[in-house]
Design a protein around this motif. Structure first.
Motif, short mmCIF file in Angstrom:
data_model
loop_
_atom_site.label_atom_id
_atom_site.label_comp_id
_atom_site.label_asym_id
_atom_site.label_seq_id
_atom_site.Cartn_x
_atom_site.Cartn_y
_atom_site.Cartn_z
N MET A 80 43.49 109.71 -115.36
CA MET A 80 43.71 109.99 -116.70
C MET A 80 42.66 110.34 -117.59
O MET A 80 42.02 111.23 -117.70
N HIS A 81 42.34 109.08 -118.05
CA HIS A 81 40.99 109.02 -119.21
C HIS A 81 39.73 108.75 -118.49
O HIS A 81 38.63 108.60 -119.10
N HIS A 82 39.78 108.97 -117.18
CA HIS A 82 38.47 108.74 -116.46
C HIS A 82 38.36 109.66 -115.25
O HIS A 82 39.19 110.52 -114.87
N LYS A 83 37.12 109.80 -114.39
CA LYS A 83 37.03 110.70 -113.46
C LYS A 83 37.82 110.82 -112.27
O LYS A 83 38.21 111.70 -111.61
N ASP A 84 38.06 109.52 -112.03
CA ASP A 84 38.72 109.26 -110.66
C ASP A 84 39.70 108.14 -110.87
O ASP A 84 39.67 107.34 -111.67
N GLY A 85 41.12 108.21 -110.15
CA GLY A 85 42.19 107.45 -110.30
C GLY A 85 41.76 106.16 -109.43
O GLY A 85 41.11 106.04 -108.38
N GLY A 86 42.55 105.21 -109.70
CA GLY A 86 42.51 103.89 -108.97
C GLY A 86 43.41 103.85 -107.83
O GLY A 86 44.33 104.75 -107.63
N TYR A 87 43.15 103.09 -106.74
CA TYR A 87 43.78 102.93 -105.66
C TYR A 87 45.35 102.61 -106.04
O TYR A 87 45.53 101.87 -106.97
N ILE A 88 46.38 103.21 -105.40
CA ILE A 88 47.56 102.84 -105.44
C ILE A 88 47.84 101.39 -104.69
O ILE A 88 46.97 101.19 -104.02
N HIS A 89 48.83 100.65 -105.19
CA HIS A 89 49.28 99.43 -104.63
C HIS A 89 48.82 99.36 -103.08
O HIS A 89 49.14 100.32 -102.21
N TYR A 90 48.36 97.97 -102.80
CA TYR A 90 48.22 97.73 -101.24
C TYR A 90 49.47 98.14 -100.50
O TYR A 90 49.49 98.79 -99.51
N GLY A 91 50.83 97.57 -100.92
CA GLY A 91 51.81 97.73 -100.26
C GLY A 91 52.41 99.24 -100.15
O GLY A 91 53.51 99.50 -99.50
N MET A 92 51.88 100.28 -100.69
CA MET A 92 52.35 101.54 -100.68
C MET A 92 51.25 102.47 -100.11
O MET A 92 51.62 103.63 -100.13
N GLN A 93 50.15 101.85 -99.58
CA GLN A 93 49.45 102.58 -98.58
C GLN A 93 50.22 103.06 -97.08
O GLN A 93 51.07 102.29 -97.14
N LEU A 94 49.93 103.78 -96.56
CA LEU A 94 50.66 104.41 -95.52
C LEU A 94 50.30 103.59 -93.96
O LEU A 94 51.24 103.83 -93.34
N GLY A 95 49.56 102.72 -94.08
CA GLY A 95 49.29 102.01 -92.70
C GLY A 95 48.51 100.91 -93.17
O GLY A 95 48.30 100.31 -94.16
N SER A 96 47.79 100.06 -92.06
CA SER A 96 47.05 98.95 -92.04
C SER A 96 45.58 99.43 -92.29
O SER A 96 44.85 98.71 -92.82
N GLY A 97 45.14 100.30 -91.77
CA GLY A 97 43.87 101.06 -91.93
C GLY A 97 43.09 100.34 -90.88
O GLY A 97 41.72 100.53 -90.52
N THR A 98 43.42 99.23 -89.77
CA THR A 98 42.78 98.53 -88.91
C THR A 98 43.60 98.69 -87.55
O THR A 98 44.60 99.30 -87.31
N TRP A 99 42.76 98.70 -86.39
CA TRP A 99 43.29 98.30 -85.06
C TRP A 99 43.96 97.20 -84.92
O TRP A 99 43.58 96.26 -85.30
N ASP A 100 45.21 97.28 -84.76
CA ASP A 100 46.04 96.02 -84.64
C ASP A 100 46.47 96.04 -82.91
O ASP A 100 47.08 96.74 -82.63
N PHE A 101 46.60 94.57 -82.49
CA PHE A 101 47.18 94.20 -81.50
C PHE A 101 48.58 93.50 -81.56
O PHE A 101 48.67 92.65 -82.46
N LYS A 102 49.60 94.39 -80.93
CA LYS A 102 50.98 93.77 -81.14
C LYS A 102 51.60 93.49 -79.81
O LYS A 102 51.95 94.20 -78.81
#
Length: 881
Positions: free
Chosen positions: A699-721
């Motif tokens: 908006m009033h700045h050059k880059d937007g901030g991250y959207i909330h953690y819970g609305m990112q699309l994955g974990s971003g890490t390799w996960d053992f299940k």
């Protein structure tokens, strides 16, 4: 094969094979769905009536559309270009021998920067007219570029380039696109077709709805088919109607400069923002004729007409107008021979009606020597806006061996500009704030899709038959969009050139082939019936195994989760005052200002399982995720656009994300299998294919901030299940229990944090009313740790978005609301589930299994401050062969 069936086969596969040399039907997936090529290259395209479905099948497709960066000359372009991720699900089934039903679901998520207008790049430094801020320090693009200010023109009304001190330097000016960045947006569309077939005719009726945050479209159609001339000729006739509503929020940043007087009667105040509303109606009809010339050649022609009325504009497109009053000549003392122009941005104004005609033809020839097929297509488009367009397309369908098909393709498109298209307008008059449209054209637009241009593309699709019932396909196509490619010259300048590509992958299951014994096991249905009794509730993953070597299962899983109602702290509701005081930690520039009111999560997942042995199953689970969250201001606070530009009441109170999620890869091992009792273990890895760096629009700045953690699309890490599952069965009763966990194998992802580990235990019981219908009840406990780490800093973000003066070890990123604090994730949750499982016992769909389960929260004990849960829905479909 009857002649009518041969015509349909020809249309689908591209040739009429002789009975002795008939090949498996190759499948060629369509181009990217929903508004990509059609919106960017073929405005107003009218498609001919669809042919009747030939076979029962289920199809899943993923597509990715990606633009290259726009050319902004000496202006630095820091914005990511448009990209679209789409998921498509299709099903065609025969309800009876005569009655056919088809259903399609399409979901697109858009993000990136797109042109909103074009303007002369004729100023630098302090005289910039396109800037992120009113100070005019940079000529660039922002979330809402500041299109306002002055421009110098010579006596011929040609813009003059000036240096940072305002002195004319005489360089040739260039037009340039002005880009606008948006937060991710999601569109969802569902439609259906119900058809009835006679021996020589058929009729289909259909309808659907397409929904976005600011746009909703409802449509219906009816199509008829008639075979005659000994069934060598087919006539198709179609009629369609679409009713669309626009409710576009006008960016508050644009309010200070955007001229929108022409729409005063259509703009309504909603909270802290203005909403532009409009309605559009489209009536269309089409006529098609298909003629079989001989057993190796076919020709098809079609003509269509569409009449559109109502609000035809794109509410996010503007036209730059330079008001150059001759009386200002000499008023700029640094440039006494220059006219001073006032620059304004007007919402585009298009005609309120449009009549479109499309004429097309296709020729298909089977090449016997190569057992291939050549497709040649031509389409002509004309409308009363002045656009004439030509499309030429050629495909070569080449079967290889017995299971592969390769289809190279080339496409060329060219169009004229609309009569009211202007890159920008020089108005030789003074600007009047009381009557801004005086002496201007009645209609004007700088939407690049209405300009004169050409597009050339080439690509290839490769399909592979895994069996008679299952095939997979991948395709890629690359496009060059340029004014110089226009057929007879006269296209837009090179400032409008750009490239883009689209790629897709699909999985197709032919249900008819399954039922004709096309599976890998001749006893597929018997085994499937056996497994239906041991299938767990729809919400339980890895609940059963395949028992026979080389068995395959293909399934689809849908999961929906909703949060709404009170904000919780631990197990108790939290007041707005408590959230403001405690949810956002100290040491920040401001306390919490907003809180979520509701959040919806949808997940679409493919289950692909293969049994290389009777004790080992391998499983692949790609997924597509989308989420939407609504916000509100906390009680006692008032809206401040300079503080609340990330999350504000009305403005971005609803925002969404969507795209590919993490991809699961699993191995299931049989540990114990006796009559009535079964135990198996699952070891899995989740690959971080989902984005974790999605940002809100700047908006009033050059880059937007991250959207909330819970609305990112994955974990971003390799996960053992890992998990362990027990199931049992006695007469009409079955039961089971499972323990599973998720452990993050990395201490942080590429964005600087790691989601908390998860442990879950569940147990269920089922009762079988019949061999094909059962009901289940289960209990679930889930425990999850909070998030470790936090988002890494984003360059250029102001302190009220990403606070830098935080205390060491603090677990927060934003100071806007509790959803931006890592301590407000995870907790302990108790649920109870109610489900139904159904297996088709006979008929054409024998062996298909369906399951549904509703998971009702019983108690939440959350970390930090979180929105209450309302429930979760799981639905599954699977077929084994």
């Amino acid at each position: 094969m009857a002649v009518t069936d041969r015509v349909r086969y020809f249309l689908k596969n591209g040739f009429l094979p002789s009975p002795s040399k008939r090949k498996p039907a190759p499948t060629v997936s369509p181009s990217l769905q929903a508004l990509t090529v059609a919106a960017l290259a073929l405005p107003g395209l009218i498609l001919p009536a669809a042919h009747a479905a030939e076979e029962d099948e289920v199809n899943f497709q993923y597509s990715h559309y990606q633009e290259g960066k726009r050319k902004l000359y000496n202006v630095k372009n820091t914005r990511n270009p448009i990209e679209v991720e789409s998921v498509v699900g299709k099903a065609r089934i025969s309800l009876t021998d005569r009655i056919k039903f088809a259903f399609n679901y399409i979901q697109d998520t858009w993000s990136g920067a797109t042109p909103i207008t074009t303007s002369p790049l004729a100023a630098n430094g302090n005289r910039a007219i396109l800037a992120d801020t009113p100070s005019g320090k940079t000529i660039t693009t922002g979330a809402s570029p500041y299109i306002y200010g002055q421009m110098l023109l010579n006596k011929k009304f040609v813009p003059i380039v000036v240096d940072p001190q305002g002195k004319a330097i005489g360089r040739t000016f260039l037009p340039v696109h002005v880009l606008s960045m948006a937060s991710p947006e999601t569109r969802k569309q569902g439609d259906f077709t119900l058809g009835y077939e006679w021996d020589e005719a058929a009729v289909n009726i259909g309808g659907g709805i397409s929904i976005e945050n600011d746009y909703e479209s409802r449509f219906g159609n009816i199509n008829g088919r008639w075979d005659f001339n000994q069934k060598l000729t087919t006539l198709n006739l179609g009629l369609s109607y679409t009713n669309s509503d626009t409710a576009a929020r006008i960016d508050h940043d644009a309010e200070i400069y955007l001229v929108k007087d022409a729409y005063d009667q259509q703009i309504e105040k909603s909270g802290n923002i203005n909403v532009l509303r409009g309605n559009r109606q489209d009536w269309g009809t089409s006529l098609g004729l298909t003629q079989v010339l001989n057993k190796t050649a076919l020709v098809e022609t079609s003509i269509g007409y569409t009449r559109s009325t109502g609000y035809m504009e794109n509410p996010y497109k503007a036209t730059t107008i330079v008001f150059a009053d001759p009386k200002t000549l000499g008023t700029d003392f640094s440039n006494p021979n220059a006219i001073v122009g006032q620059v304004r941005a007007f919402l585009e104004q298009r005609p309120d009606e449009r009549n479109q005609v499309s004429v097309g033809g296709r020729y298909i020839q089977h090449i016997g020597l190569l057992d291939a097929a050549l497709h040649l297509d031509y389409r002509f488009f004309h409308d009363d806006w002045g656009i004439n367009a030509h499309t030429f397309e050629a495909d070569w369908v080449q079967p290889i061996a017995s299971t592969w098909t390769v289809t190279p393709k080339v496409r060329y498109y060219s169009q004229d500009a609309a009569d009211f298209y202007y890159p920008y307008i020089i108005a030789k008059q003074a600007y009047s704030s009381t009557n801004p449209n005086k002496n201007l054209p009645a209609n004007f637009s700088s939407d690049q899709r209405l300009s004169a241009f050409g597009a050339l593309s080439g690509g290839v699709a490769i399909s592979k038959k895994l069996s008679k019932a299952v095939s997979i396909e991948a395709g890629f196509e690359y496009y060059t969009h340029a004014g110089s490619l226009k057929m007879d010259g006269g296209g837009e300048g090179r400032y409008s050139d750009f490239n883009y590509y689209q790629a897709n992958a699909s999985l197709n299951v032919n249900l008819a082939a399954l039922n004709s014994g096309g599976g890998s096991s001749g006893h597929a249905h018997d085994h499937h019936g056996h497994h239906s009794g041991s299938h767990g509730p729809a919400g339980v993953m890895f609940g059963h195994m395949l028992n026979k070597t080389n068995e395959v299962m293909v399934g689809y899983r849908y999961m929906y989760n909703r949060q709404a109602g009170d904000m919780l702290h631990g197990t108790h509701p939290a007041s707005d005052q408590a959230i403001r005081k405690n949810a956002c930690l100290t040491g920040y520039t401001k306390n919490c200002r907003v809180t979520p009111t509701e959040m919806d999560m949808h997940m679409h997942m493919l289950d692909i399982m293969y049994a290389p042995t009777d004790w080992l199953n391998l499983m692949l689970m790609p997924q597509f995720v989308d989420m939407e969250m609504n916000m509100r201001m906390l009680d006692g606070l008032t809206y401040n656009p300079f503080q609340d530009h990330v999350h504000s009441d009305g403005d971005h109170s609803a925002h969404a994300t969507g795209g590919v999620g993490d991809t699961g890869m699993y191995a299931l091992f049989k540990l114990f299998d006796k009559e009535g009792h079964h135990v198996h273990a699952t070891l899995g890895l989740s690959a971080p294919t989902g984005d974790v760096d999605i940002k809100l629009r700047p908006m009033h700045h050059k880059d937007g901030g991250y959207i909330h953690y819970g609305m990112q699309l994955g974990s971003g890490t390799w996960d053992f299940k890992p998990s362990v599952t027990y199931t049992g069965k006695l007469n009409q009763w079955s039961w089971g229990a499972q323990f599973n966990a998720t452990t993050r194998l990395q201490n942080k992802n590429g964005s600087g944090y790691a989601l908390g580990d998860i442990f879950q235990g569940t147990a269920w019981g089922s009762y079988h009313f019949t061999p094909w219908l059962s009901a289940s009840v289960r209990g679930v406990y889930t425990g999850q740790a909070d998030i470790d780490g936090k988002f890494k800093p984003v360059s250029g973000v102001s302190n009220n978005v990403l606070v830098k003066n935080v205390n060491p070890g603090s677990k927060a990123n934003y100071s806007t609301g509790p959803m931006d604090y890592t301590g407000s994730y995870g907790g302990r949750y108790w649920d109870i589930g109610f489900g139904l499982n159904f297996t088709v016992p006979s008929g054409d769909l024998q062996g298909n299994s369906l399951g549904v389960e509703w998971l009702q929260p019983v108690q939440d004990d959350v970390n930090g401050y979180q929105l209450d849960r309302e429930g979760a829905l799981s639905a599954t479909w699977s077929v084994m062969f």
